[in-house]
Design a protein around this motif. Structure first.
Motif, PDB file in Angstrom:
ATOM      1  N   SER A  63      23.188  26.842  98.358  1.00 22.78           N
ATOM      2  CA  SER A  63      23.583  28.088  99.015  1.00 22.78           C
ATOM      3  C   SER A  63      25.097  28.303  98.971  1.00 22.78           C
ATOM      4  CB  SER A  63      23.108  28.101 100.470  1.00 22.78           C
ATOM      5  OG  SER A  63      23.795  27.108 101.233  1.00 22.78           O
ATOM      6  N   TYR A  64      25.839  27.301  98.539  1.00 24.63           N
ATOM      7  CA  TYR A  64      27.289  27.402  98.456  1.00 24.63           C
ATOM      8  C   TYR A  64      27.666  28.490  97.459  1.00 24.63           C
ATOM      9  CZ  TYR A  64      32.140  25.875  97.573  1.00 24.63           C
ATOM     10  OH  TYR A  64      33.515  25.818  97.424  1.00 24.63           O
ATOM     11  N   VAL A  65      28.599  29.323  97.852  1.00 15.40           N
ATOM     12  CA  VAL A  65      28.952  30.491  97.051  1.00 15.40           C
ATOM     13  C   VAL A  65      29.435  30.099  95.652  1.00 15.40           C
ATOM     14  CG1 VAL A  65      31.327  30.564  97.938  1.00 15.40           C
ATOM     15  CG2 VAL A  65      30.245  32.670  97.095  1.00 15.40           C
ATOM     16  N   TYR A  66      29.983  28.904  95.501  1.00 10.44           N
ATOM     17  CA  TYR A  66      30.487  28.463  94.198  1.00 10.44           C
ATOM     18  C   TYR A  66      29.604  27.383  93.567  1.00 10.44           C
ATOM     19  CZ  TYR A  66      34.766  30.870  95.671  1.00 10.44           C
ATOM     20  OH  TYR A  66      35.678  31.809  96.089  1.00 10.44           O
ATOM     21  N   TYR A  67      28.365  27.290  94.008  1.00 11.45           N
ATOM     22  CA  TYR A  67      27.463  26.289  93.454  1.00 11.45           C
ATOM     23  C   TYR A  67      27.181  26.582  91.976  1.00 11.45           C
ATOM     24  CZ  TYR A  67      23.428  23.260  92.761  1.00 11.45           C
ATOM     25  OH  TYR A  67      22.567  22.305  92.285  1.00 11.45           O
ATOM     26  N   LEU A  68      27.026  25.518  91.186  1.00 10.96           N
ATOM     27  CA  LEU A  68      26.730  25.645  89.758  1.00 10.96           C
ATOM     28  C   LEU A  68      25.458  24.881  89.436  1.00 10.96           C
ATOM     29  CD1 LEU A  68      30.284  24.810  88.328  1.00 10.96           C
ATOM     30  CD2 LEU A  68      29.316  27.089  88.635  1.00 10.96           C
ATOM     31  N   ASN A  69      24.575  25.507  88.674  1.00 14.44           N
ATOM     32  CA  ASN A  69      23.433  24.759  88.142  1.00 14.44           C
ATOM     33  C   ASN A  69      23.840  24.132  86.805  1.00 14.44           C
ATOM     34  OD1 ASN A  69      23.183  26.793  86.122  1.00 14.44           O
ATOM     35  ND2 ASN A  69      21.869  28.012  87.482  1.00 14.44           N
ATOM     36  N   ASP A  70      22.934  23.363  86.223  1.00  9.65           N
ATOM     37  CA  ASP A  70      23.275  22.648  84.983  1.00  9.65           C
ATOM     38  C   ASP A  70      23.645  23.601  83.850  1.00  9.65           C
ATOM     39  OD1 ASP A  70      22.873  20.291  86.257  1.00  9.65           O
ATOM     40  OD2 ASP A  70      21.029  19.743  85.199  1.00  9.65           O
ATOM     41  N   GLU A  71      22.974  24.741  83.795  1.00  9.35           N
ATOM     42  CA  GLU A  71      23.270  25.712  82.735  1.00  9.35           C
ATOM     43  C   GLU A  71      24.677  26.266  82.889  1.00  9.35           C
ATOM     44  OE1 GLU A  71      21.543  29.966  80.991  1.00  9.35           O
ATOM     45  OE2 GLU A  71      20.324  28.746  82.353  1.00  9.35           O
ATOM     46  N   GLN A  72      25.074  26.540  84.122  1.00  7.90           N
ATOM     47  CA  GLN A  72      26.417  27.057  84.361  1.00  7.90           C
ATOM     48  C   GLN A  72      27.476  25.983  84.086  1.00  7.90           C
ATOM     49  OE1 GLN A  72      25.385  28.313  88.375  1.00  7.90           O
ATOM     50  NE2 GLN A  72      25.964  30.433  87.859  1.00  7.90           N
ATOM     51  N   ILE A  73      27.163  24.740  84.407  1.00  5.88           N
ATOM     52  CA  ILE A  73      28.090  23.650  84.110  1.00  5.88           C
ATOM     53  C   ILE A  73      28.270  23.502  82.602  1.00  5.88           C
ATOM     54  CG2 ILE A  73      28.458  21.155  84.261  1.00  5.88           C
ATOM     55  CD1 ILE A  73      27.085  21.189  86.969  1.00  5.88           C
TER      56      ILE A  73
END
Length: 213
Positions: free
Chosen positions: A51-61
């Protein structure tokens, strides 16, 4: 007899010189602070809150890794806009930027690529990411970081930092602010303030929404 007096005088001289050196060192530390030392509690990093506004999933990483190894303009999109400044303040503060997890991936992947000539994988970068603390960096000209205090202001109050670091012999000052203490729907102000004369200050706008991945 003369030999004993000579030894006694030499001993006293050494003790006096040692005392002056100790006082001098204490004076320097008291004036400049401890160079490159962190102030605040030790940070335990975690990156699990989706839920963190700057969270990244693996694809975004993976996307950030690709950009990090192919671009040299890493912090440009994370620079803070200047608020009111004066000609005097311009000489001390170079720029400010916020380090979201996305920027951390950019920087770390570029560093690994430059050092080892390979692209990192998300699993080795995740331990460097944080969802509890948000770093705000101030870059100074002429190593003036020890001359200024840095504050993050939001909704007419100061947001207390969890940890503060001054690095590069005063060229960079970083505040680690608790994510839970910030309202990401409202803009904040990052204020750089002279320790002796608070009227000398340099402010930046921090609009959290424009740094979302």
């Amino acid at each position: 007899m003369l030999k004993k007096m000579f030894i006694s005088m030499m001993t006293m001289t050494i003790l006096i010189i040692s005392g002056f050196m100790f006082l001098f060192q204490g004076s320097v530390d008291g004036t400049l602070g401890m160079p490159d030392s962190p102030i605040g509690e030790k940070m335990e990093k975690s990156f699990e809150d989706e839920s963190y506004v700057y969270y990244l999933n693996d694809e975004q990483i993976l996307s950030a890794i690709e950009k990090g190894v192919t671009s040299t303009e890493l912090i440009d999109d994370f620079l803070l806009d200047k608020s009111e400044v004066t000609e005097l303040q311009e000489t001390d503060v170079a720029f400010a930027y916020v380090e979201t997890p996305y920027l951390t991936v950019l920087k770390e992947s570029r560093n690994i690529f430059d050092r080892y000539g390979r692209r990192p994988v998300p699993q080795e970068l995740k331990p460097e990411l944080m969802d509890q603390f948000l770093p705000v960096h101030i870059r100074f000209y002429e190593n003036k970081g020890y001359v200024y205090n840095v504050k993050v202001l939001q909704e007419d109050h100061e947001v207390e930092y969890f940890r503060r670091e001054t690095r590069g012999s005063g060229s960079m000052k970083t505040l680690y602010v608790k994510v839970d203490d910030l309202d990401f729907s409202e803009r904040a102000i990052v204020q750089v303030e002279d320790k002796i004369d608070p009227s000398i200050n340099h402010s930046f706008y921090l609009d959290f929404q424009i740094y979302k991945p």
